[in-house]
Structures are given as C-alpha cells and as structure tokens.
Design an enzyme around this catalytic site. Structure first.
Site, PDB file in Angstrom:
ATOM      1  N   HIS A 122      28.096 -27.560  66.330  1.00  0.00           N
ATOM      2  CA  HIS A 122      29.083 -28.632  66.217  1.00  0.00           C
ATOM      3  C   HIS A 122      28.728 -29.856  67.054  1.00  0.00           C
ATOM      4  CE1 HIS A 122      30.854 -27.771  70.218  1.00  0.00           C
ATOM      5  NE2 HIS A 122      30.568 -26.500  69.928  1.00  0.00           N
ATOM      6  N   ASP A 123      29.008 -31.007  66.505  1.00  0.00           N
ATOM      7  CA  ASP A 123      28.888 -32.296  67.201  1.00  0.00           C
ATOM      8  C   ASP A 123      27.456 -32.698  67.526  1.00  0.00           C
ATOM      9  OD1 ASP A 123      31.864 -33.102  67.844  1.00  0.00           O
ATOM     10  OD2 ASP A 123      31.696 -30.974  68.334  1.00  0.00           O
ATOM     11  N   GLY A 140      26.123 -26.984  70.958  1.00  0.00           N
ATOM     12  CA  GLY A 140      27.043 -28.068  70.650  1.00  0.00           C
ATOM     13  C   GLY A 140      26.725 -29.350  71.391  1.00  0.00           C
TER      14      GLY A 140
END
Length: 259
Positions: A122-123, A140
C-alpha cells in the site's frame, strides 16, 4: 476494435473497459475498475477497488491488483491504485490499494517490468522503467525512482526510498534509503560504489561518471560528517543535475542513508 472478453471472464457492469482491451479466461474485474486501451489480461487476473490500469499493459495469470492493504489501521477507506502505460506484470504479482496516512493511491509509472511474485504494498510510489526481479517485495509507503533494478527476493522496508538508476542486489534487506546511482546489497544492505555499468548502459557521459565518483568518495568514503561532505561536494564539484539530485535525495532522507 471492441474489447475482446472471454466468455468465462466476470466483468462488473460498472467497470470501464476501453476498446482494444483483451481479457482472457477466468479473469474477474470488479466495480469501479478502469482498464484502458490495448491492455491485455492473459487469464485468471483479479482486479478490484478504485483501480486505473493504463494503456498497453500486459498482466499475466494469477495477478491480483487493488485488494485491501495489509495494514491493521485500514478500515475500508476509499483508496485506489493507479498504473501507467506499457507495464509488464508477471504471474502471481500483488499490488495493493493505498491505506490511510498517504495521498490515497498506490502509484506505478510506465514501462516497468515486475516479474513473478513481486509484491507492491500500500501507498508505494514507483517511477518508470523499473525492473523488479522475482519475489522482490516493497513494504508500505516505499518510494522507487526511475530506472531502478531490484534483485530477486530483495525486501525494502516501509517508508524507505530507492534513488534513480540504483541497483539493489538479490536477497538484500533495505532498511534505509539507497542513494541514486549506487549499488546496495546485503542482509542489512550496504553501498558498494556507483552502479557504473548501469549508468554507462543508460548513456551517462565520462564526465558525469567522474563527477559522481568524486561525490561518492567525498560523501561515503572520506571521513566527513554528512553535512560537511555535502558542503564539500557543493563547493568542489559542478552543479550538474545528477549532483543536485544526489544531494537533494540525501538531504530529504528520514530513515537514514545506506553507508
């Protein structure tokens, strides 16, 4: 020509599928997904969430894109994935949508080659023309700049950065930022000089290479504090775009720099 969709594929009625898209057997495309023209899903690909796949990508079997992040803070907030053009994403790759605490998107540029079992958490923010070998993993909020090569089974810690034209060796553990133009390797990765072969392949001039070698020596080999080393580089070397990028990258670090 219209999209070519295999009869076994499952496509949500809200998904946007452009012309010239090819969706092979047993693919599942869920609501809010956008797939742009010329992209091919070979078979058994699952894409969900607020995901936008750019033009001319090729996505191989058993890849999953847009699933919720592996983050216990995540509570089904509205986040997404943005993928650029002409990316090759091989078998069993996983690309997760963003969690909380970022700008709301996991982002991948164009012309990247993500080999089998690669994980993009994520991200993450990936630039373009990146190669990630088999089972390379990004935690992340990792940032990877353009023209980076990450070896097989390497793992990059959350919030770490890998600078442009750097090379990360296979089996490496990256817990701090890898400066642009360098080679990093090891279980607790250390620097092993400039990525000279890679830079030559990308057409860097001899003058540019010599300046980068001098900067590397001042910053990472001589016994200077980081602040003094950067000041010395600024005073003794020409302010080329490569030198300025190297200095800016180092000065903006938050997790520390591989040494």
């Amino acid at each position: 020509m219209p999209a070519e969709i295999h009869k076994t594929a499952i496509i949500d009625k809200t998904a946007e599928i452009d012309k010239d898209v090819s969706i092979g057997p047993y693919c599942i495309i869920k609501e809010r997904v956008r797939i742009r023209k010329g992209t091919r899903l070979i078979s058994n690909v699952i894409i969900e969430g607020n995901t936008d796949v750019g033009e001319g990508c090729t996505i191989y079997p058993f890849t999953s894109i847009g699933f919720p992040p592996q983050d216990l803070k995540y509570r089904d907030e509205e986040t997404g994935v943005i993928i650029g053009e002409r990316n090759i994403i091989r078998e069993y790759a996983t690309i997760h949508r963003a969690s909380v605490g970022g700008d709301g998107n996991t982002t991948i540029g164009s012309n990247n080659f993500l080999m089998a079992y690669v994980h993009i958490a994520h991200d993450c923010k990936l630039g373009s023309s990146i190669i990630m070998a088999n089972a390379a993993t990004l935690g992340g909020h990792v940032s990877v700049e353009d023209y980076v090569v990450i070896g097989g089974l390497a793992a990059v810690h959350q919030y770490s950065r890998v600078g442009a034209y750097a090379m990360v060796g296979g089996f490496s553990g990256i817990s701090q930022d890898v400066p642009p133009y360098t080679v990093a390797s090891g279980a607790r990765a250390k620097l092993f000089g400039l990525n000279t072969i890679g830079l030559k392949r990308h057409g860097f001039s001899d003058d540019t290479l010599n300046n980068l070698k001098k900067a590397y020596k001042i910053i990472f080999r001589d016994k200077n504090t980081l602040k003094d080393a950067i000041a010395k580089v600024r005073s003794e070397l020409p302010a080329t775009k490569e030198i300025k990028h190297l200095i800016k990258f180092i000065e903006e670090n938050k997790r520390g720099i591989c040494r």
